[in-house]
Design an enzyme around this catalytic site. Structure first.
Site, PDB file in Angstrom:
ATOM      1  N   CYS A  48      18.654 -32.728   3.587  1.00  0.00           N
ATOM      2  CA  CYS A  48      18.390 -31.305   3.372  1.00  0.00           C
ATOM      3  C   CYS A  48      16.922 -30.965   3.496  1.00  0.00           C
ATOM      4  CB  CYS A  48      18.923 -30.865   2.015  1.00  0.00           C
ATOM      5  SG  CYS A  48      17.962 -31.442   0.602  1.00  0.00           S
ATOM      6  N   CYS A  81      13.223 -32.643  -0.598  1.00  0.00           N
ATOM      7  CA  CYS A  81      12.238 -33.602  -1.111  1.00  0.00           C
ATOM      8  C   CYS A  81      10.942 -33.527  -0.306  1.00  0.00           C
ATOM      9  CB  CYS A  81      12.802 -35.019  -1.104  1.00  0.00           C
ATOM     10  SG  CYS A  81      13.398 -35.586   0.504  1.00  0.00           S
ATOM     11  N   ASN A  86       6.260  -3.357  10.878  1.00  0.00           N
ATOM     12  CA  ASN A  86       5.521  -2.535   9.928  1.00  0.00           C
ATOM     13  C   ASN A  86       5.804  -3.097   8.537  1.00  0.00           C
ATOM     14  OD1 ASN A  86       4.311  -0.234   8.555  1.00  0.00           O
ATOM     15  ND2 ASN A  86       4.568   0.858  10.487  1.00  0.00           N
ATOM     16  N   CYS A 133       6.182   3.478   9.068  1.00  0.00           N
ATOM     17  CA  CYS A 133       5.576   3.672   7.741  1.00  0.00           C
ATOM     18  C   CYS A 133       6.653   4.018   6.720  1.00  0.00           C
ATOM     19  CB  CYS A 133       4.524   4.773   7.810  1.00  0.00           C
ATOM     20  SG  CYS A 133       3.691   4.992   6.240  1.00  0.00           S
ATOM     21  N   CYS A 143       7.372 -32.390  -2.079  1.00  0.00           N
ATOM     22  CA  CYS A 143       6.420 -33.495  -2.224  1.00  0.00           C
ATOM     23  C   CYS A 143       4.998 -32.973  -2.065  1.00  0.00           C
ATOM     24  CB  CYS A 143       6.698 -34.570  -1.173  1.00  0.00           C
ATOM     25  SG  CYS A 143       5.514 -35.935  -1.245  1.00  0.00           S
ATOM     26  N   PHE A 200       6.870   4.532  13.879  1.00  0.00           N
ATOM     27  CA  PHE A 200       8.214   4.770  13.339  1.00  0.00           C
ATOM     28  C   PHE A 200       8.485   3.805  12.191  1.00  0.00           C
ATOM     29  CE2 PHE A 200       9.732   6.095  17.855  1.00  0.00           C
ATOM     30  CZ  PHE A 200       9.103   7.326  17.705  1.00  0.00           C
ATOM     31  N   ASN A 252       0.829  -1.213   0.000  1.00  0.00           N
ATOM     32  CA  ASN A 252       0.000   0.000   0.000  1.00  0.00           C
ATOM     33  C   ASN A 252       0.851   1.246   0.000  1.00  0.00           C
ATOM     34  OD1 ASN A 252      -0.238   1.716   2.702  1.00  0.00           O
ATOM     35  ND2 ASN A 252       0.288  -0.406   3.236  1.00  0.00           N
ATOM     36  N   CYS A 309      22.218 -39.102   0.951  1.00  0.00           N
ATOM     37  CA  CYS A 309      21.248 -38.156   1.523  1.00  0.00           C
ATOM     38  C   CYS A 309      21.896 -37.312   2.616  1.00  0.00           C
ATOM     39  CB  CYS A 309      20.046 -38.921   2.097  1.00  0.00           C
ATOM     40  SG  CYS A 309      18.828 -37.848   2.876  1.00  0.00           S
TER      41      CYS A 309
END
Lengths: 442, 433
Positions: B383, B386, B204, B139, B390, B137, B77, B380
């Protein structure tokens, strides 16, 4: 004014407004927002099962992603580069047996991505450009004859034209399009879509269509082989199977394909006569198309009778349910014993069937159905073939083809008798002809 | 039913859900509807100094990021503070507070950065019998160019100075609303605390351009072919807000400073997460602007039911509950070893895990005939990508390797807790005793 209750075979059973509504688009197109939402459901699967399930192997996740990204015309190009009849296939493919049947969301939740409707959204957007999107490659100076202007022949012709060859298509009927024009229910391709698609396809140039020319009557295969550098046969299945029961020749009994063809070629549907009580014999797409359209014309009762169980029907489950929703009754495990009447047909006597070790057997018990019209839809078969061509498994035996002749579509083996299969075979034959005519790439 | 009554720095409300200072709280009409719907409180839209009010643009004020079904994911906005006369706002605040004495009525303020201006407005605001003030303080557009809003919030010294004035000239509880358009949120929070603030509220909105019109090449929202940056809010900003709230809650300098949490709160669950990371109340705007005030019934019922399930009887028992679990990366347990597991019964064979792992990660998923996808433990690294891509919930999960087992990827036996500070690869590591 006649009504659905009027006995016999009569025209004008329904008023014009009702007829128009009965024959309008069976499934309305997706609007932009619906398409966005439908497209968002695609998971963009790795090595997607839908692609493998499509006889033309359209990159479905890619075209759906292009719709997601707001580029439906580019999505259409993805479709057409694999399947020039993408517009027709979007309307007539039994998607629940093909791409949508393989969709992982069908397995997961019984609700696949609406691939067919999305394909229609894309191809409609592409065709609305009113220009042909493919350019021809440099002329090769080669000339190819294509026999049959159905999906197989036209797909072949289009790909050959794209590769720089000049093509002449010979078609025995007055109009090109094949079964898209003559053999599919009107409500699946309203608004003369089949001809519009052919016109659009021919926009590539380099394709001449000669209608009213029949192989064996007006021209022979040997003549074509002599005059052209290659020949493609996409002649379809020209004959129909007969019931082989007494009374088959009574008035009011005809092949469903003839009924559908007449219906497709008559602009004023009200002028088409239809029975009050229609019995359709068969279990395929043709049976469903004939039955639903009989109802749409105003038949009071329409019954499909199929000799085996529901699971054996070649009409898809979706098609069967559509027929039932439109008021068609489907009966299973019964075969006609006799078509009775005093002159014209008035009833059909059926025997129940049972499967045995030697195939289907008629039981003593049975029933009779009142009928003033009987439509036979028990399959089509090859018509007369050029001398020297062999038949194997009901199709032209490719091993019997002379040099320089290719074959595809319903007359050829491999796959179901579908527009999409014919299109794939026509396209692939064109590439084979192209390789043959231009030699191995350097 | 859990008791949702909230006492936030002495400001009482029947539930912790307040409407943030924004368009929904600009007028008596709106605020009455909010209170009738069940909102616990409001922060009245920011008042400016006496005199001719600011003016807003007369073209679009909002830009949006939509999901495919036009779900509002983010909103931006370029609206300013209230554009209605000060005395009208003050009269309405007083009337509404009188009619809804049990609701929190906090008034947001933004006046020029001098003591007299603040002193003057505070005297007027106190007359409304409101419950507190919030210093805007944060915007980021329009007012900041005039030396107010985030122009103050980006300079900790100004925050401290203005907060001190406010506490000198008013007995009202004082919330300092922070801008996220800074590098380290702890600095302005510390400044607010030094200035005597009773609480901070954050975040904000975030400086943003929502999109560019590719026909006109104007940023959106477009005003006569031009666009200015606006403040971004809504569900998209929640992760940023959660982190900033947590940073203040676990900072030794500010850990006791009450926080009113703001940023993309759309359901009770979002609110509970803000509370768990240290907020004592929450403020909502975009969700109300998207769906209307009726969402409060879902929020209060959901929070209450969840608290019942967990055995919490008051909001204060939730506040800060997750803060001890927020730590720095270097203290994470490097001996916590997990491996992805794919439930073959739930798998729908889309292959997204495979594409993600094969193309962008560690080639730790094998694609076998029949589209069967299996994790290769020796590759593997856990991490979680997957799991994230999924489409089926709980189809892929991360399973912990028990202590004493050997990680097939590293060949190392899973041991006790150990972190980077003592890891041999860390040049700064002190030898473990």
């Amino acid at each position: 004014m006649t009504s659905p209750q009027t006995p016999g075979i009569a025209a004008h059973r329904l008023d014009a407004a009702r007829l128009a509504s009965n024959f309008e688009d069976v499934q309305p197109p997706l609007d932009h927002h619906e398409a966005r939402v439908a497209a968002d459901r695609c998971y963009f699967c790795y090595d997607a099962p839908c692609i493998a399930a499509c006889p033309t192997e359209i990159d479905i996740p890619l075209f759906i992603r292009q719709i997601q990204a707001g580029r439906p015309v580019e999505a259409a190009m993805t479709i057409w580069s694999q399947n020039i009849f993408g517009g027709a296939c979007a309307r007539v493919c039994p998607t629940e047996q093909l791409c949508e049947g393989a969709c992982v969301r069908e397995a997961a939740e019984g609700k696949p991505v609406e691939i067919g409707r999305l394909q229609r959204y894309a191809t409609d957007a592409g065709m609305a450009r009113n220009s042909h999107p493919f350019a021809r490659e440099a002329p090769t100076g080669k000339h190819v004859a294509v026999v049959g202007a159905g999906p197989a022949g036209l797909a072949c012709a289009h790909r050959l034209a794209m590769r720089g060859h000049d093509v002449v298509v010979f078609e025995k009927r007055p109009k090109p399009g094949g079964l898209n024009e003559y053999g599919i229910a009107a409500y699946k391709v309203p608004g003369d879509f089949a001809q519009a698609e052919v016109d659009w396809l021919l926009g590539i140039g380099g394709i001449e269509i000669r209608c009213g020319v029949e192989l064996g009557r007006d021209v022979t295969l040997d003549q074509l082989r002599a005059e052209y550098d290659a020949v493609f046969l996409g002649i379809g299945l020209q004959d129909t199977n007969a019931l082989g029961v007494p009374g088959e020749n009574r008035a009011g009994v005809e092949d469903a394909v003839d009924f559908i063809e007449r219906l497709r070629q008559t602009p004023d549907k009200g002028a088409l006569p239809v029975g009050r009580s229609v019995v359709v014999i068969g279990g395929g797409m043709t049976a469903v198309d004939a039955a639903v359209q009989s109802r749409a014309l105003g038949a009071e009762t329409v019954t499909i009778v199929y000799r085996r169980g529901q699971e054996a029907m070649s009409a898809s489950r979706h098609e069967q349910e559509h027929a039932q929703t439109r008021g068609v009754r489907i009966m299973h495990e019964a075969a006609p014993r006799e078509i009775r009447g005093n002159g014209a047909v008035s009833e059909v006597a059926f025997a129940y069937t049972e499967a045995g070790p030697d195939g289907l057997r008629l039981r003593e018990a049975g029933f009779r159905l009142e009928a003033d019209q009987v439509l036979k839809a028990i399959g089509q078969r090859l018509g007369p073939l050029p001398e020297g061509l062999g038949v194997r498994g009901g199709k032209i035996d490719p091993a019997s083809l002379p040099a320089g002749v290719w074959v595809g579509g319903d007359c050829a083996p491999g796959g179901e008798d579908l527009t999409v299969t014919a299109t794939a075979q026509g396209r692939d034959a064109a590439e084979a002809i192209h390789r043959h005519l231009t030699g191995p790439a350097a | 039913m859990a008791d949702l009554r909230t006492d936030f720095v002495g400001i009482r409300s029947p539930n912790p859900f307040w409407l943030a200072s924004a368009p929904p709280t600009d007028k008596e009409y709106n605020v009455r509807r909010a209170f009738e719907a069940g909102w616990g409180g409001v922060v009245w839209k920011t008042l400016g100094a006496e005199g001719p009010p600011v003016v807003n643009v007369n073209g679009p004020r909002y830009g949006v990021i939509h999901g495919p079904d036009r779900r509002v994911l983010g909103l931006n906005n370029i609206e300013l503070i209230t554009d209605r006369p000060l005395e009208v706002n003050l009269r309405e605040i007083k009337q509404v507070k009188r009619d809804f004495p049990d609701r929190a009525m906090v008034v947001s303020l933004m006046v020029p950065c001098d003591e007299e201006s603040w002193k003057a407005i505070l005297a007027r605001v106190e007359e409304t019998e409101c419950d507190g003030v919030e210093l805007n303080f944060g915007c980021p557009h329009g007012m900041s160019e005039r030396g107010m809003g985030s122009a103050v919030g980006q300079v900790p010294e100004y925050i401290e100075m203005v907060t001190r004035w406010v506490k000198q000239h008013s007995r009202l509880p004082c919330l300092v609303k922070l801008t996220p358009n800074i590098t380290d949120i702890r600095k302005p929070a510390e400044a607010a605390k030094r200035g005597g603030a009773d609480a901070v509220s954050l975040i904000n909105t975030i400086n943003s351009i929502t999109s560019v019109n590719l026909d006109t090449f104007s940023p959106e929202p477009s005003i006569d072919g031009k666009g200015a940056h606006g403040g971004y809010c809504g569900p998209a900003v929640k992760p940023i807000a959660l982190n900033m709230v947590a940073e203040i809650a676990r900072n030794p300098e500010t850990r006791d400073l009450p926080i009113s949490g703001i940023g993309g709160i759309t359901t009770w669950r979002d609110a509970a997460e803000f509370l768990a990371l240290g907020a004592g109340s929450v403020q909502v705007c975009t969700a109300a602007m998207t769906y209307g005030f009726g969402i409060i019934r879902e929020m209060t019922a959901g929070l209450s039911a969840w608290m019942d399930e967990k055995g919490f009887t008051s909001v204060s028992q939730v506040t800060g509950r997750a803060v001890p679990n927020v730590t720095d990366w270097q203290y994470l347990n490097l001996n916590y070893v997990t491996k992805a597991r794919i439930d073959q019964d739930l798998c729908i064979k889309c292959g997204r895990c495979y594409a993600a792992c094969e193309d962008t990660s560690h080639q730790a998923i094998a694609m076998k005939p029949g589209r069967v996808f299996e994790v290769i433990d020796a590759e593997c690294v856990a991490c979680n990508l997957c799991v994230d891509v999924c489409p089926v919930e709980n189809c892929i999960t991360m399973v912990e390797l028990p202590k004493g087992t050997v990680d097939p990827r590293t060949g190392i036996t899973v041991g006790d807790y150990a972190n980077w500070t003592t890891h041999p690869n860390n040049p700064m590591a002190r030898a473990a005793e």
